[in-house]
Design an enzyme around this catalytic site. Sequence first.
Site, PDB file in Angstrom:
ATOM      1  N   LYS A 265       0.895  -1.105  -0.417  1.00  0.00           N
ATOM      2  CA  LYS A 265       0.072   0.373  -0.460  1.00  0.00           C
ATOM      3  C   LYS A 265       0.844   1.405   0.084  1.00  0.00           C
ATOM      4  O   LYS A 265       0.494   2.323  -0.582  1.00  0.00           O
ATOM      5  CB  LYS A 265      -0.836  -0.027   1.235  1.00  0.00           C
ATOM      6  CG  LYS A 265      -1.596  -1.254   1.805  1.00  0.00           C
ATOM      7  CD  LYS A 265      -2.588  -1.266   2.275  1.00  0.00           C
ATOM      8  CE  LYS A 265      -1.909  -1.353   3.205  1.00  0.00           C
ATOM      9  NZ  LYS A 265      -1.496  -2.205   3.876  1.00  0.00           N
TER      10      LYS A 265
ATOM     11  N   ARG B 218      11.942  -6.158   5.021  1.00  0.00           N
ATOM     12  CA  ARG B 218      11.612  -4.596   4.695  1.00  0.00           C
ATOM     13  C   ARG B 218      12.452  -3.069   5.323  1.00  0.00           C
ATOM     14  O   ARG B 218      12.730  -3.404   6.591  1.00  0.00           O
ATOM     15  CB  ARG B 218      10.085  -3.653   5.145  1.00  0.00           C
ATOM     16  CG  ARG B 218      10.294  -1.769   5.068  1.00  0.00           C
ATOM     17  CD  ARG B 218       8.511  -1.671   5.071  1.00  0.00           C
ATOM     18  NE  ARG B 218       7.717  -2.528   6.246  1.00  0.00           N
ATOM     19  CZ  ARG B 218       6.979  -2.622   6.177  1.00  0.00           C
ATOM     20  NH1 ARG B 218       5.955  -1.119   5.088  1.00  0.00           N
ATOM     21  NH2 ARG B 218       5.965  -2.784   7.487  1.00  0.00           N
TER      22      ARG B 218
HETATM   23  P1  AP5 Z   1       0.507   1.013   9.658  1.00  0.00           P
HETATM   24  O1  AP5 Z   1       1.598   1.692   9.180  1.00  0.00           O
HETATM   25  O2  AP5 Z   1      -0.260   0.843   8.158  1.00  0.00           O
HETATM   26  O3  AP5 Z   1       1.160  -0.898   8.160  1.00  0.00           O
HETATM   27  P2  AP5 Z   1       0.432  -1.777   7.412  1.00  0.00           P
HETATM   28  O4  AP5 Z   1      -0.940  -1.529   7.136  1.00  0.00           O
HETATM   29  O5  AP5 Z   1       0.706  -2.614   8.218  1.00  0.00           O
HETATM   30  O6  AP5 Z   1       1.201  -2.262   6.490  1.00  0.00           O
HETATM   31  P3  AP5 Z   1       2.646  -1.863   6.358  1.00  0.00           P
HETATM   32  O7  AP5 Z   1       3.017  -0.422   6.289  1.00  0.00           O
HETATM   33  O8  AP5 Z   1       3.725  -2.815   6.579  1.00  0.00           O
HETATM   34  O9  AP5 Z   1       2.497  -2.400   4.525  1.00  0.00           O
HETATM   35  P4  AP5 Z   1       2.109  -1.850   3.350  1.00  0.00           P
HETATM   36  O10 AP5 Z   1       1.528  -2.472   3.005  1.00  0.00           O
HETATM   37  O11 AP5 Z   1       2.482  -0.271   3.654  1.00  0.00           O
HETATM   38  O12 AP5 Z   1       3.287  -2.624   2.587  1.00  0.00           O
HETATM   39  P5  AP5 Z   1       5.044  -1.958   2.084  1.00  0.00           P
HETATM   40  O13 AP5 Z   1       4.546  -0.959   0.284  1.00  0.00           O
HETATM   41  O14 AP5 Z   1       5.647  -0.896   2.564  1.00  0.00           O
HETATM   42  O15 AP5 Z   1       0.148  -0.027  10.989  1.00  0.00           O
HETATM   43  C1  AP5 Z   1       0.807  -0.345  11.347  1.00  0.00           C
HETATM   44  C2  AP5 Z   1       0.604   0.160  12.922  1.00  0.00           C
HETATM   45  O16 AP5 Z   1      -0.522   1.222  13.093  1.00  0.00           O
HETATM   46  C3  AP5 Z   1      -0.883  -1.153  12.654  1.00  0.00           C
HETATM   47  O17 AP5 Z   1      -0.517  -2.169  13.287  1.00  0.00           O
HETATM   48  C4  AP5 Z   1      -1.720  -0.030  13.653  1.00  0.00           C
HETATM   49  O18 AP5 Z   1      -1.463  -0.340  14.939  1.00  0.00           O
HETATM   50  C5  AP5 Z   1      -1.094   1.182  13.951  1.00  0.00           C
HETATM   51  N1  AP5 Z   1      -2.458   1.953  12.362  1.00  0.00           N
HETATM   52  C6  AP5 Z   1      -2.314   2.672  11.722  1.00  0.00           C
HETATM   53  N2  AP5 Z   1      -3.515   2.821  11.340  1.00  0.00           N
HETATM   54  C7  AP5 Z   1      -4.738   1.889  11.956  1.00  0.00           C
HETATM   55  C8  AP5 Z   1      -5.718   2.661  11.424  1.00  0.00           C
HETATM   56  N3  AP5 Z   1      -6.221   2.872  10.578  1.00  0.00           N
HETATM   57  N4  AP5 Z   1      -7.070   2.480  12.782  1.00  0.00           N
HETATM   58  C9  AP5 Z   1      -6.523   2.091  13.955  1.00  0.00           C
HETATM   59  N5  AP5 Z   1      -4.783   1.352  13.953  1.00  0.00           N
HETATM   60  C10 AP5 Z   1      -4.092   2.032  12.994  1.00  0.00           C
HETATM   61  O19 AP5 Z   1       5.558  -2.611   1.127  1.00  0.00           O
HETATM   62  C11 AP5 Z   1       6.774  -3.836   1.972  1.00  0.00           C
HETATM   63  C12 AP5 Z   1       7.596  -3.890   1.639  1.00  0.00           C
HETATM   64  O20 AP5 Z   1       7.665  -5.466   0.488  1.00  0.00           O
HETATM   65  C13 AP5 Z   1       8.325  -2.948   1.198  1.00  0.00           C
HETATM   66  O21 AP5 Z   1      10.120  -3.973   1.463  1.00  0.00           O
HETATM   67  C14 AP5 Z   1       8.905  -3.399   0.180  1.00  0.00           C
HETATM   68  O22 AP5 Z   1       9.743  -2.046  -0.763  1.00  0.00           O
HETATM   69  C15 AP5 Z   1       8.191  -3.979  -0.628  1.00  0.00           C
HETATM   70  N6  AP5 Z   1       6.889  -4.536  -1.619  1.00  0.00           N
HETATM   71  C16 AP5 Z   1       6.001  -3.981  -2.308  1.00  0.00           C
HETATM   72  N7  AP5 Z   1       5.226  -4.189  -3.018  1.00  0.00           N
HETATM   73  C17 AP5 Z   1       5.827  -5.238  -3.127  1.00  0.00           C
HETATM   74  C18 AP5 Z   1       6.039  -6.079  -4.548  1.00  0.00           C
HETATM   75  N8  AP5 Z   1       4.782  -6.046  -5.248  1.00  0.00           N
HETATM   76  N9  AP5 Z   1       6.936  -7.093  -5.089  1.00  0.00           N
HETATM   77  C19 AP5 Z   1       7.834  -7.669  -3.402  1.00  0.00           C
HETATM   78  N10 AP5 Z   1       8.049  -6.541  -2.705  1.00  0.00           N
HETATM   79  C20 AP5 Z   1       7.141  -5.388  -2.789  1.00  0.00           C
END
Ligand code: AP5
Length: 218
Positions: free
Chosen positions: A13, A127
């Site tokens: 995302k 990551r």
């Molecule tokens: P938040 O920061 O929102 O984390 P998340 O939803 O768990 O999502 P991530 O940031 O971990 O993943 P992403 O989907 O963005 O992946 P990314 O692009 O980085 O939330 C953290 C915490 O905050 C929650 O647990 C909660 O406690 C709290 N919180 C936040 N919002 C909240 C809400 N609305 N309500 C309540 N609590 C809330 O990609 C990941 C990795 O994979 C990167 O290294 C990237 O380079 C790699 N990658 C990306 N795409 C690909 C691909 N297509 N192929 C291979 N590798 C890839």
Amino acid sequence: MNLILLGPPGAGKGTQAKILEQAHGFKQLSTGDMLRAAISAGSETGVKAKAIMDRGDLVSDDVILGIVAERMDKPDVSQGVVFDGFPRTPAQAESLDKMLKARGGKLDGVIEMKVDDEALVKRITGRFTCAKCGKGYHDDFAKPKKVGICDVCGSTEFTRRPDDNEKTVRDRLQVYNKQTAPLVEYYRGQGNLHVIDGMADIGQVTAAIETVLAQLKA
Ligand code: AP5
């Protein structure tokens, strides 16, 4: 245009929201990034959120809706918003509908990014981020061009999130499946849901999102 990128932790995302921001001038609204900024600033919200985030639970709807409403009142969101990590509960989804309506806007589309659980764990545990400019990388899938040097700003300092360990990732996945996955049916019911394959490589995922955007604009 207002879009939601919906998907489990590590679905990509944040990666895709930043690409959309560059390409279309939308603003990325990441509640995770906002909470991490509050933690760094040592604010009351940050102090309350830290322990909850470290164990992979959700921060309360009240806190989240407060910070999102404040952000939506800033003038730079006029070109549209890519919601990244928000909404995460039915109450947040219903409040977002109201928030957009009250500001004369609407939700244009929800893009669900589907990725297998084991791939998610691998993505998250690999990551890391530039400590200076925030550019995101991955040990296997998105390495800096020169080892140990940020492609964007040349910094040699990198950080890893405290909740990016295998145990917490698996807990975050459970929380997603229980509390956030029901939003898929909510948005399907609204006729707003578009499902894409998040397992493809980053460029192919971007292309799939662009196809959805073209359909939404047509
Ligand atoms: P938040 O920061 O929102 O984390 P998340 O939803 O768990 O999502 P991530 O940031 O971990 O993943 P992403 O989907 O963005 O992946 P990314 O692009 O980085 O939330 C953290 C915490 O905050 C929650 O647990 C909660 O406690 C709290 N919180 C936040 N919002 C909240 C809400 N609305 N309500 C309540 N609590 C809330 O990609 C990941 C990795 O994979 C990167 O290294 C990237 O380079 C790699 N990658 C990306 N795409 C690909 C691909 N297509 N192929 C291979 N590798 C890839």
